[in-house]
Design an enzyme around this catalytic site. Structure first.
Site, PDB file in Angstrom:
ATOM      1  N   PRO A  11       0.802  -1.226   0.000  1.00  0.00           N
ATOM      2  CA  PRO A  11       0.000   0.000   0.000  1.00  0.00           C
ATOM      3  C   PRO A  11       0.840   1.285   0.000  1.00  0.00           C
ATOM      4  O   PRO A  11       1.910   1.333   0.605  1.00  0.00           O
ATOM      5  CB  PRO A  11      -0.798  -0.106   1.294  1.00  0.00           C
ATOM      6  CG  PRO A  11       0.005  -0.986   2.177  1.00  0.00           C
ATOM      7  CD  PRO A  11       0.643  -1.990   1.253  1.00  0.00           C
ATOM      8  N   ASN A  12       0.325   2.251  -0.701  1.00  0.00           N
ATOM      9  CA  ASN A  12       0.873   3.614  -0.796  1.00  0.00           C
ATOM     10  C   ASN A  12       2.112   3.715  -1.688  1.00  0.00           C
ATOM     11  O   ASN A  12       2.594   4.811  -1.938  1.00  0.00           O
ATOM     12  CB  ASN A  12       1.187   4.196   0.605  1.00  0.00           C
ATOM     13  CG  ASN A  12      -0.035   4.182   1.496  1.00  0.00           C
ATOM     14  OD1 ASN A  12      -1.085   4.697   1.110  1.00  0.00           O
ATOM     15  ND2 ASN A  12       0.057   3.582   2.672  1.00  0.00           N
ATOM     16  N   ARG A  19       5.243  10.964  -2.442  1.00  0.00           N
ATOM     17  CA  ARG A  19       5.022  10.625  -1.031  1.00  0.00           C
ATOM     18  C   ARG A  19       6.338  10.753  -0.247  1.00  0.00           C
ATOM     19  O   ARG A  19       7.301  10.042  -0.525  1.00  0.00           O
ATOM     20  CB  ARG A  19       4.520   9.191  -0.960  1.00  0.00           C
ATOM     21  CG  ARG A  19       4.425   8.613   0.412  1.00  0.00           C
ATOM     22  CD  ARG A  19       4.252   7.107   0.351  1.00  0.00           C
ATOM     23  NE  ARG A  19       4.149   6.562   1.671  1.00  0.00           N
ATOM     24  CZ  ARG A  19       4.461   5.319   1.995  1.00  0.00           C
ATOM     25  NH1 ARG A  19       4.886   4.478   1.066  1.00  0.00           N
ATOM     26  NH2 ARG A  19       4.352   4.906   3.224  1.00  0.00           N
ATOM     27  N   TYR A  24      11.630   8.546   0.854  1.00  0.00           N
ATOM     28  CA  TYR A  24      11.541   7.519  -0.195  1.00  0.00           C
ATOM     29  C   TYR A  24      12.154   7.957  -1.528  1.00  0.00           C
ATOM     30  O   TYR A  24      12.200   7.151  -2.458  1.00  0.00           O
ATOM     31  CB  TYR A  24      10.074   7.124  -0.400  1.00  0.00           C
ATOM     32  CG  TYR A  24       9.445   6.504   0.837  1.00  0.00           C
ATOM     33  CD1 TYR A  24       9.919   5.295   1.337  1.00  0.00           C
ATOM     34  CD2 TYR A  24       8.398   7.138   1.502  1.00  0.00           C
ATOM     35  CE1 TYR A  24       9.369   4.734   2.483  1.00  0.00           C
ATOM     36  CE2 TYR A  24       7.831   6.581   2.646  1.00  0.00           C
ATOM     37  CZ  TYR A  24       8.323   5.381   3.126  1.00  0.00           C
ATOM     38  OH  TYR A  24       7.778   4.822   4.255  1.00  0.00           O
ATOM     39  N   ASN A  75       7.993  -5.765  -1.483  1.00  0.00           N
ATOM     40  CA  ASN A  75       8.003  -4.652  -0.536  1.00  0.00           C
ATOM     41  C   ASN A  75       6.584  -4.585   0.027  1.00  0.00           C
ATOM     42  O   ASN A  75       5.697  -4.016  -0.606  1.00  0.00           O
ATOM     43  CB  ASN A  75       8.380  -3.342  -1.224  1.00  0.00           C
ATOM     44  CG  ASN A  75       8.454  -2.192  -0.222  1.00  0.00           C
ATOM     45  OD1 ASN A  75       7.975  -2.313   0.922  1.00  0.00           O
ATOM     46  ND2 ASN A  75       9.038  -1.084  -0.634  1.00  0.00           N
ATOM     47  N   ALA A  78       3.495  -1.012   4.596  1.00  0.00           N
ATOM     48  CA  ALA A  78       3.000  -1.026   5.988  1.00  0.00           C
ATOM     49  C   ALA A  78       2.550  -2.414   6.438  1.00  0.00           C
ATOM     50  O   ALA A  78       2.586  -2.717   7.639  1.00  0.00           O
ATOM     51  CB  ALA A  78       1.861  -0.023   6.127  1.00  0.00           C
ATOM     52  N   HIS A  81       4.566  -4.764   8.871  1.00  0.00           N
ATOM     53  CA  HIS A  81       4.540  -4.623  10.335  1.00  0.00           C
ATOM     54  C   HIS A  81       3.231  -5.111  10.943  1.00  0.00           C
ATOM     55  O   HIS A  81       3.077  -5.092  12.159  1.00  0.00           O
ATOM     56  CB  HIS A  81       4.778  -3.151  10.702  1.00  0.00           C
ATOM     57  CG  HIS A  81       5.834  -2.485   9.879  1.00  0.00           C
ATOM     58  ND1 HIS A  81       7.144  -2.907   9.871  1.00  0.00           N
ATOM     59  CD2 HIS A  81       5.769  -1.457   8.970  1.00  0.00           C
ATOM     60  CE1 HIS A  81       7.839  -2.152   9.030  1.00  0.00           C
ATOM     61  NE2 HIS A  81       7.025  -1.275   8.461  1.00  0.00           N
ATOM     62  N   GLU A  99      12.641  -9.767   0.810  1.00  0.00           N
ATOM     63  CA  GLU A  99      11.912  -8.596   1.330  1.00  0.00           C
ATOM     64  C   GLU A  99      12.727  -7.338   1.055  1.00  0.00           C
ATOM     65  O   GLU A  99      13.932  -7.313   1.334  1.00  0.00           O
ATOM     66  CB  GLU A  99      11.711  -8.793   2.837  1.00  0.00           C
ATOM     67  CG  GLU A  99      10.998  -7.656   3.542  1.00  0.00           C
ATOM     68  CD  GLU A  99      10.906  -7.896   5.062  1.00  0.00           C
ATOM     69  OE1 GLU A  99      11.228  -9.016   5.539  1.00  0.00           O
ATOM     70  OE2 GLU A  99      10.519  -6.944   5.765  1.00  0.00           O
ATOM     71  N   HIS A 101      12.837  -3.008   1.405  1.00  0.00           N
ATOM     72  CA  HIS A 101      12.316  -1.707   1.857  1.00  0.00           C
ATOM     73  C   HIS A 101      13.224  -0.620   1.308  1.00  0.00           C
ATOM     74  O   HIS A 101      14.461  -0.741   1.395  1.00  0.00           O
ATOM     75  CB  HIS A 101      12.269  -1.617   3.383  1.00  0.00           C
ATOM     76  CG  HIS A 101      11.390  -2.659   3.974  1.00  0.00           C
ATOM     77  ND1 HIS A 101      10.022  -2.567   3.928  1.00  0.00           N
ATOM     78  CD2 HIS A 101      11.684  -3.839   4.555  1.00  0.00           C
ATOM     79  CE1 HIS A 101       9.518  -3.660   4.479  1.00  0.00           C
ATOM     80  NE2 HIS A 101      10.486  -4.439   4.862  1.00  0.00           N
ATOM     81  N   ARG A 108      14.099   4.199  11.764  1.00  0.00           N
ATOM     82  CA  ARG A 108      12.850   4.966  11.832  1.00  0.00           C
ATOM     83  C   ARG A 108      12.063   4.600  13.101  1.00  0.00           C
ATOM     84  O   ARG A 108      12.640   4.093  14.054  1.00  0.00           O
ATOM     85  CB  ARG A 108      12.047   4.725  10.543  1.00  0.00           C
ATOM     86  CG  ARG A 108      12.825   5.156   9.294  1.00  0.00           C
ATOM     87  CD  ARG A 108      12.036   4.924   8.027  1.00  0.00           C
ATOM     88  NE  ARG A 108      10.824   5.727   8.006  1.00  0.00           N
ATOM     89  CZ  ARG A 108       9.817   5.511   7.152  1.00  0.00           C
ATOM     90  NH1 ARG A 108       9.900   4.534   6.263  1.00  0.00           N
ATOM     91  NH2 ARG A 108       8.734   6.276   7.199  1.00  0.00           N
ATOM     92  N   ARG A 112       8.239   0.217  13.091  1.00  0.00           N
ATOM     93  CA  ARG A 112       8.723  -0.302  11.795  1.00  0.00           C
ATOM     94  C   ARG A 112       9.863  -1.311  11.989  1.00  0.00           C
ATOM     95  O   ARG A 112      10.371  -1.878  11.024  1.00  0.00           O
ATOM     96  CB  ARG A 112       9.228   0.840  10.903  1.00  0.00           C
ATOM     97  CG  ARG A 112       8.137   1.790  10.497  1.00  0.00           C
ATOM     98  CD  ARG A 112       8.640   2.825   9.499  1.00  0.00           C
ATOM     99  NE  ARG A 112       7.804   4.009   9.551  1.00  0.00           N
ATOM    100  CZ  ARG A 112       6.661   4.166   8.884  1.00  0.00           C
ATOM    101  NH1 ARG A 112       6.230   3.227   8.077  1.00  0.00           N
ATOM    102  NH2 ARG A 112       5.948   5.278   9.007  1.00  0.00           N
TER     103      ARG A 112
HETATM  104  C1  DQA Z   1       8.595   0.787   3.338  1.00  0.00           C
HETATM  105  C2  DQA Z   1       8.772   0.971   4.849  1.00  0.00           C
HETATM  106  C3  DQA Z   1       7.463   0.750   5.578  1.00  0.00           C
HETATM  107  O1  DQA Z   1       7.633   0.931   6.988  1.00  0.00           O
HETATM  108  C4  DQA Z   1       6.431   1.746   5.104  1.00  0.00           C
HETATM  109  O2  DQA Z   1       5.161   1.499   5.720  1.00  0.00           O
HETATM  110  C5  DQA Z   1       6.295   1.809   3.619  1.00  0.00           C
HETATM  111  C6  DQA Z   1       7.489   1.666   2.786  1.00  0.00           C
HETATM  112  C7  DQA Z   1       9.885   1.116   2.550  1.00  0.00           C
HETATM  113  O3  DQA Z   1       9.938   0.755   1.380  1.00  0.00           O
HETATM  114  O4  DQA Z   1      10.799   1.744   3.089  1.00  0.00           O
HETATM  115  O5  DQA Z   1       5.211   2.057   3.087  1.00  0.00           O
HETATM  116  O6  DQA Z   1       8.284  -0.581   3.093  1.00  0.00           O
END
Ligand code: DQA
Length: 148
Positions: A11-12, A19, A24, A75, A78, A81, A99, A101, A108, A112
């Site tokens: 998500p996002n 964002r 990022y 990836n 959120a 977690h 995985e 990120h 952070r 997280r």
């Molecule tokens: C993320 C890190 C996560 O904590 C966060 O919720 C994201 C992006 C990253 O790519 O750094 O949405 O996965």
């Protein structure tokens, strides 16, 4: 043997580029997709690159990968977690999971620092920016080449 790698984004991540750029970066998800496509071509991997904001959709894609794919790069954003369901789906896929990120999640907020996915992943990359996706694909190629 399949050389198809499923790259999944949670998500996002469709908002990448706009964002929180200080965290990022300025690259968009389309840029990440291009980077993955170019890397997959170099490594003779077939690439499927997807993003969703809907947890059930991600779980369906993981289930479908079981019969078709050689590995999953994910990836989970959120959901990393929060989601036992995504972890269980990844285990059920019986595929190697890497995985990724973009940010260094350990530098952070405390919430997280815990990942439901890391204990079942073959490798975890964080803090490499979007280059982490390229490194993950290189590792998939290494694993597949070692298998023969
Ligand atoms: C993320 C890190 C996560 O904590 C966060 O919720 C994201 C992006 C990253 O790519 O750094 O949405 O996965």
């Amino acid at each position: 043997m399949s050389r198809t790698v499923l790259v999944l984004n949670g998500p996002n991540l469709n908002m990448l580029g706009t964002r929180e750029p200080a965290t990022y970066g300025h690259e968009t998800l389309a840029d990440v997709s291009s980077l993955c496509r170019q890397t997959a071509d170099e490594l003779a991997l077939n690439l499927e690159f997807r993003q969703t904001n809907h947890e059930g959709e991600l779980i369906d894609w993981i289930h479908q990968a079981r019969a078709r794919c050689a590995a999953i790069v994910i990836n989970p954003a959120a959901w990393t977690h929060t989601s036992v369901a995504i972890r269980d789906a990844l285990v059920a896929s019986e595929l190697p999971v890497i995985e990724v990120h973009i940010s260094n999640v350990h530098a952070r907020e405390k919430f997280r620092h815990h990942s439901f996915v890391s204990p079942i992943a073959v490798a975890v990359l964080c803090g490499f920016g979007v280059q982490g996706y390229r490194l993950a694909l290189q590792h998939v190629a290494h694993l597949l080449n070692a298998k023969g």
